[in-house]
Design an enzyme around this catalytic site. Structure first.
Site, PDB file in Angstrom:
ATOM      1  N   ASN A  34     -23.079 -29.968 -10.895  1.00 12.14           N
ATOM      2  CA  ASN A  34     -21.975 -29.384 -11.660  1.00 12.14           C
ATOM      3  C   ASN A  34     -22.563 -28.976 -13.012  1.00 12.14           C
ATOM      4  OD1 ASN A  34     -19.692 -28.766 -13.104  1.00 12.14           O
ATOM      5  ND2 ASN A  34     -18.947 -30.878 -13.258  1.00 12.14           N
ATOM      6  N   LYS A  60     -21.198 -27.373 -15.356  1.00 15.20           N
ATOM      7  CA  LYS A  60     -20.191 -27.307 -16.431  1.00 15.20           C
ATOM      8  C   LYS A  60     -20.353 -25.994 -17.228  1.00 15.20           C
ATOM      9  CE  LYS A  60     -20.314 -32.289 -16.504  1.00 15.20           C
ATOM     10  NZ  LYS A  60     -19.865 -33.516 -17.110  1.00 15.20           N
ATOM     11  N   HIS A  97     -11.745 -32.424 -11.519  1.00 12.83           N
ATOM     12  CA  HIS A  97     -12.794 -33.083 -12.311  1.00 12.83           C
ATOM     13  C   HIS A  97     -12.132 -33.785 -13.501  1.00 12.83           C
ATOM     14  CE1 HIS A  97     -16.210 -33.698 -14.970  1.00 12.83           C
ATOM     15  NE2 HIS A  97     -16.960 -33.639 -13.880  1.00 12.83           N
ATOM     16  N   GLU A 125     -12.797 -33.895 -16.495  1.00 14.15           N
ATOM     17  CA  GLU A 125     -12.654 -33.063 -17.702  1.00 14.15           C
ATOM     18  C   GLU A 125     -11.435 -32.139 -17.575  1.00 14.15           C
ATOM     19  OE1 GLU A 125     -16.728 -31.685 -17.780  1.00 14.15           O
ATOM     20  OE2 GLU A 125     -17.307 -33.761 -18.147  1.00 14.15           O
ATOM     21  N   GLU A 156     -15.666 -40.442  -9.123  1.00 17.98           N
ATOM     22  CA  GLU A 156     -16.328 -40.346 -10.416  1.00 17.98           C
ATOM     23  C   GLU A 156     -15.607 -41.232 -11.429  1.00 17.98           C
ATOM     24  OE1 GLU A 156     -18.788 -36.557 -10.750  1.00 17.98           O
ATOM     25  OE2 GLU A 156     -16.796 -36.068 -11.448  1.00 17.98           O
ATOM     26  N   GLY A 197     -21.337 -38.637 -17.906  1.00 18.95           N
ATOM     27  CA  GLY A 197     -22.007 -38.170 -19.118  1.00 18.95           C
ATOM     28  C   GLY A 197     -22.279 -39.265 -20.134  1.00 18.95           C
ATOM     29  N   SER A 199     -23.441 -40.130 -14.190  1.00 15.02           N
ATOM     30  CA  SER A 199     -24.793 -40.433 -14.682  1.00 15.02           C
ATOM     31  C   SER A 199     -25.806 -40.696 -13.564  1.00 15.02           C
ATOM     32  CB  SER A 199     -24.746 -41.600 -15.670  1.00 15.02           C
ATOM     33  OG  SER A 199     -23.951 -41.246 -16.789  1.00 15.02           O
TER      34      SER A 199
HETATM   35  C1  PEP Z   1     -19.986 -34.694 -13.586  1.00 15.11           C
HETATM   36  O1  PEP Z   1     -19.856 -33.851 -14.448  1.00 15.11           O
HETATM   37  O2  PEP Z   1     -19.326 -34.622 -12.557  1.00 15.11           O
HETATM   38  C2  PEP Z   1     -20.932 -35.787 -13.822  1.00 15.11           C
HETATM   39  C3  PEP Z   1     -20.970 -36.762 -12.958  1.00 15.11           C
HETATM   40  O3  PEP Z   1     -21.726 -35.700 -14.956  1.00 15.11           O
HETATM   41  P1  PEP Z   1     -23.008 -36.633 -15.311  1.00 15.11           P
HETATM   42  O4  PEP Z   1     -23.883 -36.663 -14.063  1.00 15.11           O
HETATM   43  O5  PEP Z   1     -23.677 -35.959 -16.450  1.00 15.11           O
HETATM   44  O6  PEP Z   1     -22.477 -37.975 -15.629  1.00 15.11           O
END
Ligand code: PEP
Length: 251
Positions: A11, A13, A97, A99, A169, A175, A210
């Protein structure tokens, strides 16, 4: 032998310039790895056509979107039409997601509309669910997941269950550099599988939060973890390649 194919989904972003994208693919092709897993990338919507073209030439990666509208067309300035995504031959769309849920206040009811609309065009859906830190600490993880699944997947047509992918998630792991332990993730994945409205043995459930080359192996050893949705570590070709080769070995 695994029951389900491992998926590594990047992803991106709101990142990557055209120059960075071309560097990414130059490095990916140099690496010439034999992919045994599925490798997917969701770039910014504006870059989807160019990535589709590059991905077609290099033949390794499939391209999707990070979001779509609950309507196909009309007066919805700035939105991404699922009809247009299907028209472009986009493979999948990420919906819900964290966000989108937190910054843009998208709730389960709206996400459900988006899912049903995208499905009407046979787009694959990656539906994201996950609890916030306070919810985990209050022992509410399963309640949160159950509600997100029940409301987000309401009226899900069972004949389209092959198009559904879930991404677990935990919000506190996105992040932040904090990953759920493989055991915490496995417990959540098994619970999610038990909540799905159809025979869930075929459903891919990804972990996101992460994920990095140095923690993917332990996650992929768990029977209910079928790959990863990756933010930060998907931006660098060397990390993305490393994640895909770990997944190829685990297949
Ligand atoms: C994501 O944006 O779905 C995500 C898991 O980000 P990160 O791997 O940076 O934690």
């Amino acid at each position: 032998m695994r029951k389900r194919e491992i998926h590594i989904v990047g992803n991106w972003k709101m990142n990557q310039t055209l120059h960075e994208i071309s560097q990414f693919f130059v490095e990916m092709t140099k690496m010439k790895m034999e992919l045994k897993c599925k490798a997917w990338i969701a770039p910014q919507a504006i870059h989807i056509p160019i990535l589709k073209e590059i991905a077609f030439t290099t033949g390794t990666i499939q391209i999707g979107a990070q979001n779509c509208c609950e309507h196909d067309s009309g007066a919805f300035t700035g939105e991404i039409s699922p009809l247009a995504l299907a028209d472009l031959g986009v493979e999948f769309v990420i919906i819900g997601h964290s966000e989108r849920r937190t910054i843009y206040k998208e709730d389960n009811e709206l996400l459900n509309k988006k899912i049903l609309k995208a499905l009407s065009h046979d787009l694959k859906i990656i539906y994201c669910v996950g609890e916030a830190l306070e919810e985990r600490e209050a022992n509410l993880t399963n309640n949160v997941l159950e509600k997100q699944l029940r409301e987000g997947l309401a009226n899900f047509p069972v004949e389209k269950s092959h198009l559904l992918i879930i991404a677990y998630e935990p919000v506190w792991a996105i992040g932040t550099g904090k990953t759920a332990s493989a055991e915490q993730a496995e417990d959540a994945h098994a619970f999610i599988r038990s909540c799905l409205p159809h025979d869930s043995e075929e459903t891919i459930i990804l972990y996101g939060g992460s994920v990095k080359p140095d923690n993917i192996d332990s996650l992929l050893r768990k029977p209910n973890i079928d790959g990863a949705l990756v933010g930060g570590a998907s931006l660098k070709a060397s990390d993305f390649r490393q994640l895909c080769s770990s997944a190829s070995i685990a297949m």
